[in-house]
Design a protein around this motif. Sequence first.
Motif, PDB file in Angstrom:
ATOM      1  N   ILE A 467       0.858  -1.189   0.000  1.00 54.80           N
ATOM      2  CA  ILE A 467       0.000   0.000   0.000  1.00 54.80           C
ATOM      3  C   ILE A 467       0.888   1.231   0.000  1.00 54.80           C
ATOM      4  O   ILE A 467       1.782   1.360   0.845  1.00 54.80           O
ATOM      5  CB  ILE A 467      -0.933   0.027   1.229  1.00 54.80           C
ATOM      6  N   THR A 468       0.654   2.133  -0.932  1.00 50.73           N
ATOM      7  CA  THR A 468       1.483   3.335  -1.018  1.00 50.73           C
ATOM      8  C   THR A 468       0.736   4.604  -0.631  1.00 50.73           C
ATOM      9  O   THR A 468       1.360   5.655  -0.503  1.00 50.73           O
ATOM     10  CB  THR A 468       2.041   3.497  -2.441  1.00 50.73           C
ATOM     11  N   GLY A 469      -0.566   4.532  -0.436  1.00 47.45           N
ATOM     12  CA  GLY A 469      -1.298   5.720  -0.001  1.00 47.45           C
ATOM     13  C   GLY A 469      -2.754   5.680  -0.419  1.00 47.45           C
ATOM     14  O   GLY A 469      -3.252   4.690  -0.950  1.00 47.45           O
ATOM     15  N   ARG A 470      -3.434   6.787  -0.124  1.00 44.61           N
ATOM     16  CA  ARG A 470      -4.823   6.966  -0.519  1.00 44.61           C
ATOM     17  C   ARG A 470      -4.875   7.839  -1.762  1.00 44.61           C
ATOM     18  O   ARG A 470      -4.153   8.837  -1.878  1.00 44.61           O
ATOM     19  CB  ARG A 470      -5.624   7.643   0.598  1.00 44.61           C
ATOM     20  N   LYS A 471      -5.748   7.474  -2.700  1.00 41.93           N
ATOM     21  CA  LYS A 471      -5.847   8.197  -3.966  1.00 41.93           C
ATOM     22  C   LYS A 471      -6.156   9.675  -3.734  1.00 41.93           C
ATOM     23  O   LYS A 471      -5.562  10.553  -4.361  1.00 41.93           O
ATOM     24  CB  LYS A 471      -6.940   7.544  -4.813  1.00 41.93           C
ATOM     25  N   LYS A 472      -7.067   9.946  -2.796  1.00 40.97           N
ATOM     26  CA  LYS A 472      -7.476  11.331  -2.552  1.00 40.97           C
ATOM     27  C   LYS A 472      -6.468  12.111  -1.717  1.00 40.97           C
ATOM     28  O   LYS A 472      -6.626  13.315  -1.521  1.00 40.97           O
ATOM     29  CB  LYS A 472      -8.836  11.357  -1.867  1.00 40.97           C
ATOM     30  N   GLU A 473      -5.419  11.422  -1.217  1.00 42.67           N
ATOM     31  CA  GLU A 473      -4.422  12.104  -0.387  1.00 42.67           C
ATOM     32  C   GLU A 473      -3.157  12.457  -1.154  1.00 42.67           C
ATOM     33  O   GLU A 473      -2.232  13.036  -0.587  1.00 42.67           O
ATOM     34  CB  GLU A 473      -4.072  11.231   0.822  1.00 42.67           C
ATOM     35  N   ILE A 474      -3.072  12.078  -2.422  1.00 43.01           N
ATOM     36  CA  ILE A 474      -1.868  12.354  -3.207  1.00 43.01           C
ATOM     37  C   ILE A 474      -1.631  13.863  -3.279  1.00 43.01           C
ATOM     38  O   ILE A 474      -2.543  14.649  -3.574  1.00 43.01           O
ATOM     39  CB  ILE A 474      -1.990  11.775  -4.622  1.00 43.01           C
ATOM     40  N   ILE A 475      -0.407  14.267  -2.991  1.00 41.68           N
ATOM     41  CA  ILE A 475      -0.014  15.679  -3.019  1.00 41.68           C
ATOM     42  C   ILE A 475       0.624  15.988  -4.366  1.00 41.68           C
ATOM     43  O   ILE A 475       1.457  15.208  -4.862  1.00 41.68           O
ATOM     44  CB  ILE A 475       0.988  15.964  -1.883  1.00 41.68           C
ATOM     45  N   VAL A 476       0.235  17.101  -4.952  1.00 36.67           N
ATOM     46  CA  VAL A 476       0.833  17.546  -6.212  1.00 36.67           C
ATOM     47  C   VAL A 476       1.470  18.904  -5.966  1.00 36.67           C
ATOM     48  O   VAL A 476       0.782  19.887  -5.675  1.00 36.67           O
ATOM     49  CB  VAL A 476      -0.204  17.636  -7.344  1.00 36.67           C
ATOM     50  N   THR A 477       2.796  18.957  -6.061  1.00 39.45           N
ATOM     51  CA  THR A 477       3.504  20.213  -5.827  1.00 39.45           C
ATOM     52  C   THR A 477       3.290  21.166  -7.001  1.00 39.45           C
ATOM     53  O   THR A 477       2.795  20.775  -8.061  1.00 39.45           O
ATOM     54  CB  THR A 477       5.007  19.961  -5.637  1.00 39.45           C
ATOM     55  N   SER A 478       3.695  22.414  -6.811  1.00 35.92           N
ATOM     56  CA  SER A 478       3.536  23.390  -7.879  1.00 35.92           C
ATOM     57  C   SER A 478       4.384  23.045  -9.092  1.00 35.92           C
ATOM     58  O   SER A 478       4.130  23.526 -10.197  1.00 35.92           O
ATOM     59  CB  SER A 478       3.900  24.790  -7.356  1.00 35.92           C
ATOM     60  N   GLY A 479       5.389  22.191  -8.900  1.00 30.13           N
ATOM     61  CA  GLY A 479       6.195  21.742 -10.020  1.00 30.13           C
ATOM     62  C   GLY A 479       5.613  20.530 -10.725  1.00 30.13           C
ATOM     63  O   GLY A 479       6.216  20.012 -11.665  1.00 30.13           O
ATOM     64  N   GLY A 480       4.443  20.062 -10.259  1.00 33.92           N
ATOM     65  CA  GLY A 480       3.771  18.949 -10.912  1.00 33.92           C
ATOM     66  C   GLY A 480       4.163  17.580 -10.405  1.00 33.92           C
ATOM     67  O   GLY A 480       3.738  16.562 -10.959  1.00 33.92           O
ATOM     68  N   LYS A 481       4.941  17.503  -9.319  1.00 36.27           N
ATOM     69  CA  LYS A 481       5.363  16.214  -8.784  1.00 36.27           C
ATOM     70  C   LYS A 481       4.278  15.643  -7.874  1.00 36.27           C
ATOM     71  O   LYS A 481       3.792  16.322  -6.973  1.00 36.27           O
ATOM     72  CB  LYS A 481       6.663  16.367  -7.990  1.00 36.27           C
ATOM     73  N   SER A 482       3.883  14.386  -8.117  1.00 39.03           N
ATOM     74  CA  SER A 482       2.891  13.707  -7.280  1.00 39.03           C
ATOM     75  C   SER A 482       3.609  12.929  -6.186  1.00 39.03           C
ATOM     76  O   SER A 482       4.542  12.166  -6.464  1.00 39.03           O
ATOM     77  CB  SER A 482       2.033  12.751  -8.121  1.00 39.03           C
ATOM     78  N   VAL A 483       3.161  13.104  -4.946  1.00 40.48           N
ATOM     79  CA  VAL A 483       3.814  12.481  -3.795  1.00 40.48           C
ATOM     80  C   VAL A 483       2.754  11.841  -2.911  1.00 40.48           C
ATOM     81  O   VAL A 483       1.761  12.486  -2.542  1.00 40.48           O
ATOM     82  CB  VAL A 483       4.615  13.525  -2.976  1.00 40.48           C
ATOM     83  N   ALA A 484       2.957  10.577  -2.549  1.00 40.93           N
ATOM     84  CA  ALA A 484       2.090   9.894  -1.595  1.00 40.93           C
ATOM     85  C   ALA A 484       2.624  10.171  -0.191  1.00 40.93           C
ATOM     86  O   ALA A 484       3.774   9.829   0.112  1.00 40.93           O
ATOM     87  CB  ALA A 484       2.063   8.394  -1.865  1.00 40.93           C
TER      88      ALA A 484
END
Length: 637
Positions: A467-484
């Motif tokens: 398990i790497t995270g929750r779909k609705k909790e994914i963070i997207v930085t202003s540079g476009g990087k998605s982070v769990a």
Amino acid sequence: MQTFRTSAPPVAPPLTGGLADSVFDAASRAPGLPLIARRTDTDTWTRVSAIELRDEVVALAKGFVASGIQPGNRVAIMARTRYEWTVLSVALWAVGAEVVPIYPTSSRDQVQWILSDANCAGVVVEDEQGAMTVGSVCDGLPGLRHVWQLDDGSLEQLVERGSSVPEPTIDSLRRIVLPDSTAVIAYTSGTTGRPKGCALSHRGLASPCDTLLAGWRHTTAPQGVQPAVLAFLPFSHVYGLMIQGLCLRGGMLMAHEPDLREETLGADFLSFRPTFLYGVPSVFEKIYKNFLRRAQESGRGALFERAVRTAQDYALAVERHRLDRGNGPGFDLRLQHAFYEKTVYRRLRASLGGRVCGAVSGGSPLNRDLALFYSGIGILVHDGYGLTETCGGITAQPVGRMKFGTVGRPLPGVDLRVADDGEILVSGPSVFQGYINDELGTRTVLRDGWLATGDIGRVDSEGYLSITGRKKEIIVTSGGKSVAPAPLEELLRVHPLIHQAVVVGDNRPCVGALITLDPDFVQHWRRALFDQGDASGPGAREENALQQEVQRAVAAANSTVSRSESIRVFRILPEPFDVANGLLTPSMKLRRDAITRRYEVEIDAMYQSSRAARRSLSAIDESMSWDDADDVFRRVR
């Protein structure tokens, strides 16, 4: 998409009735078998046999019938994990009623919503505070006919009221309960909105329990010993209900503990002496930190740390061997492990009662290094995965083929897929019937027989799920990087000083973290720091030392991810997230939206300070970017 399923261990026989049948069947098959241990004083437990439990269930069920509770009626239980919870739930199932669990810490608005949404005919509360909460919302609940209070004799009155109801009436009602009848309306934690009521059937709740009992029960105690389980997780959560189901359906001795304070649980371990533990990662993290703190306080900190490394190395070698990747521990490692078994490991197990041979961690993934530690000291912790909508567990570690850092493989009878976007989809007998009063929500998550869990994960070549995270909790930085955020938060919590962590960074230039400290370990750490005899000012010295410790924890977490995913700025908060301040759900999940709103000013200041530091360095080196300023960001507090 590839579908993953497991063929072994054997699938349990199909359910033919309702959940209450397990108690009645046990009373007929082994009337003297102890099923419950009730505390009579601080160190003494009295055992309740199967026949005694059945008689109490029947007496309460007759009281419910006399009070007009009918099949299909919903009755809420708003109490901590205690003996009465078990008797009440089985009695309600015996008459075909549906149980609606409510956390006793729920707010007035939450209680009103659940009682109204479920249209409850009655509610059982624990004390006067609970009665007052329900009383304050009764005017808006025309369907609510009964409020029973545990500590004012309501159950005794209920039993007396039902004394004239013939016992065969209860048998008749119990026998018409079908496996697909609804047994529980379990509300989701409500991390991003109002809780949703999940309709869980008797079959759905029994299925994972029976499957685990069929294939894993022998791991819960030595051969010939009745398994003993201390139930302290809330029965208001599906995981707690699953533990109760495992004990009642598997003939395990179950003790209840509503008080989750460290000293209370520690005393319970020594007096009740469980053979198996069911917990969440924070429980196993806390136990480890207590081991470490006590070792340091006794001057054995260095010995303990060497013992930890040896335990992890030993468990890693054993894991490689059972997965056919190595020859197992070498001679030197076996020798070191034997030394620490005599000097350290058996003492650690003794502090848990001396009989714990294994454990299950659920609710969120357990840190791999922590799992290796427990395995190395002789307590194999199985990590599993499930959610409210699946009536509990849907994956488990195969016996003899455990792979730490994963949540195992699908249970027999469960099919699992990972969608193209990483979302985990499951299908099987434990998938819920749907959300009550919410057809659109049900259609959204149930698609062609598959439940969209909302969790993100991956399956390796051997079929093990991570398990790497929750779909609705994914963070997207202003540079476009998605982070769990979950994996980073898990790594931070392993550090003894850190209690909680919330990773932030949506629409920000980099990833940041809000951190709270473990008050018990901070107190111990502070004493150790000042015992060093440094004459400098304690305030600044403590501040700098604390900052350095947290920086080390952040650096350790960052070492597991790419540079763009790493935590570049953090803030230590003065108080923990808890249920009382609205920052945790009753099931101890983070309310991320509420946390970011509460600490919006601190988050803004954290990033602004980092920008100022970056600008100062950029004046020296104009080529410096956000990626070059790691050290600056880590110093921000």
